[in-house]
Write a protein that holds these residues in place. Structure first.
Motif, PDB file in Angstrom:
ATOM      1  N   VAL A  85       0.826  -1.215   0.000  1.00 51.31           N
ATOM      2  CA  VAL A  85       0.000   0.000   0.000  1.00 51.31           C
ATOM      3  C   VAL A  85       0.858   1.262   0.000  1.00 51.31           C
ATOM      4  CG1 VAL A  85      -1.986  -1.087   1.108  1.00 51.31           C
ATOM      5  CG2 VAL A  85      -0.262   0.051   2.517  1.00 51.31           C
ATOM      6  N   PRO A 132      -6.180   1.532  -4.440  1.00 57.35           N
ATOM      7  CA  PRO A 132      -6.901   0.737  -3.439  1.00 57.35           C
ATOM      8  C   PRO A 132      -8.143   0.047  -4.001  1.00 57.35           C
ATOM      9  CG  PRO A 132      -7.383   3.059  -3.152  1.00 57.35           C
ATOM     10  CD  PRO A 132      -6.282   2.969  -4.179  1.00 57.35           C
ATOM     11  N   ASP A 133      -8.579   0.485  -5.181  1.00 55.64           N
ATOM     12  CA  ASP A 133      -9.803  -0.075  -5.774  1.00 55.64           C
ATOM     13  C   ASP A 133      -9.538  -0.992  -6.969  1.00 55.64           C
ATOM     14  OD1 ASP A 133     -11.389   1.336  -3.944  1.00 55.64           O
ATOM     15  OD2 ASP A 133     -11.371   3.129  -5.201  1.00 55.64           O
ATOM     16  N   THR A 135     -12.241  -6.136  -5.005  1.00 59.08           N
ATOM     17  CA  THR A 135     -11.193  -5.209  -4.597  1.00 59.08           C
ATOM     18  C   THR A 135     -10.496  -5.779  -3.356  1.00 59.08           C
ATOM     19  OG1 THR A 135     -12.635  -3.988  -3.092  1.00 59.08           O
ATOM     20  CG2 THR A 135     -12.580  -3.259  -5.402  1.00 59.08           C
ATOM     21  N   LEU A 187     -10.387  -4.413  -0.579  1.00 55.04           N
ATOM     22  CA  LEU A 187     -11.267  -4.133   0.544  1.00 55.04           C
ATOM     23  C   LEU A 187     -12.345  -5.210   0.692  1.00 55.04           C
ATOM     24  CD1 LEU A 187     -12.417  -0.590   1.509  1.00 55.04           C
ATOM     25  CD2 LEU A 187     -13.966  -2.510   1.772  1.00 55.04           C
ATOM     26  N   LEU A 233      -6.916   0.768   3.849  1.00 54.39           N
ATOM     27  CA  LEU A 233      -7.450   1.003   2.506  1.00 54.39           C
ATOM     28  C   LEU A 233      -8.380   2.212   2.493  1.00 54.39           C
ATOM     29  CD1 LEU A 233      -8.138  -2.717   1.573  1.00 54.39           C
ATOM     30  CD2 LEU A 233      -6.523  -1.206   0.392  1.00 54.39           C
ATOM     31  N   LYS A 248      -6.505   5.281   2.348  1.00 52.65           N
ATOM     32  CA  LYS A 248      -5.974   5.489   1.000  1.00 52.65           C
ATOM     33  C   LYS A 248      -7.104   5.830   0.023  1.00 52.65           C
ATOM     34  CE  LYS A 248      -1.509   4.452   1.407  1.00 52.65           C
ATOM     35  NZ  LYS A 248      -0.393   5.303   0.906  1.00 52.65           N
ATOM     36  N   GLY A 269      -9.925   4.166  -0.461  1.00 47.64           N
ATOM     37  CA  GLY A 269     -10.612   3.029  -1.057  1.00 47.64           C
ATOM     38  C   GLY A 269     -12.117   3.232  -0.995  1.00 47.64           C
TER      39      GLY A 269
END
Length: 239
Positions: free
Chosen positions: A61, A68-69, A77, A79, A97, A100, A102
């Motif tokens: 990351v 993030p996606d 994803t 997430l 995430l 970031k 997400g």
């Protein structure tokens, strides 16, 4: 398998195997390896989440241009994957995430958002984190199911309460089979979950596409009796 697979996707292999030092070395030599997709269209970060490799996840990351996606072939994803880990083990990754930027409301190819996955695994703390990040409890997947349908089907009363309270989830939405959360709770034998839904105003008169009321889907007489007696005690009239 491609004979050159291990060499070409060394960072993916090292991630799956939890080889932190090797991943760090590979990234130092070529940071763009973090953006390399394998034949499953997965980045190394997808595997870091799937295998719960938190130290490697933290390395990935931090890479420049990290997305993030990013999605894999199923539209998952990182997430979504973190929300699917057992016992809420992905919570730390989810929070990173989200920091970031997400998007918790992205959907997989089958229309599920992160809440669908978290509720399916009974991850209460994850559900709370996602709701706090404005992940919608009103999103329906390709089968017309809300996260509440999933929670009802697994009998998770604490998650159902949070989805209905904090998430403002609809109560009587029917899926493609005409089944409401109440139908799912009863058919899976989760009497307490069914009683909660009735107490909160679930429509016991709705029928599925086969014409069945929720109470008619009880798997045995014990579940049916429990629901009927609880409803009577609380003054809930059932058809």
């Amino acid at each position: 398998m491609d004979p050159d697979y291990k060499a070409k996707y060394a960072i993916h292999e090292a991630t799956r195997e939890g080889q932190v030092s090797l991943v760090e070395s590979l990234l130092n030599a070529n940071p763009k390896l973090a953006l390399l997709k394998d034949p499953d269209e997965r980045l190394a970060i997808h595997w870091a989440v799937a295998y719960n490799r938190l130290p490697i996840f933290e390395l990935l990351v931090a890479v420049k241009d990290f997305d993030p996606d990013a999605t894999d072939a199923s539209g998952w994803t990182p997430l979504m994957m973190a929300a699917s880990l057992r016992d809420s083990e992905g919570d730390a990754m989810i929070e990173m995430l989200l920091r970031k930027d997400g998007d918790p409301n992205m959907k997989s190819v089958t229309g599920q958002n992160a809440l669908h996955f978290a509720t399916s695994k009974g991850n209460l703390s994850t559900v709370k984190i996602l709701l706090g990040a404005k992940c919608s409890a009103r999103a329906v997947d390709s089968r017309g199911q809300l996260p509440l349908h999933r929670a009802a089907a697994t009998g998770s009363v604490p998650i159902m309460k949070v989805l209905l309270d904090e998430g403002k989830s609809p109560l009587n939405t029917a899926d493609v089979d005409g089944m409401t959360p109440l139908h799912h709770a009863v058919s899976e034998g989760h009497a307490e979950a069914a009683v909660l839904l009735l107490r909160l105003g679930a429509d016991a008169g709705k029928r599925d596409k086969g014409g069945k009321l929720a109470i008619e889907m009880a798997p045995d007489s014990k579940v049916r009796k429990y629901i009927l007696q609880a409803a009577e005690r609380e003054g809930i009239r059932l058809p």
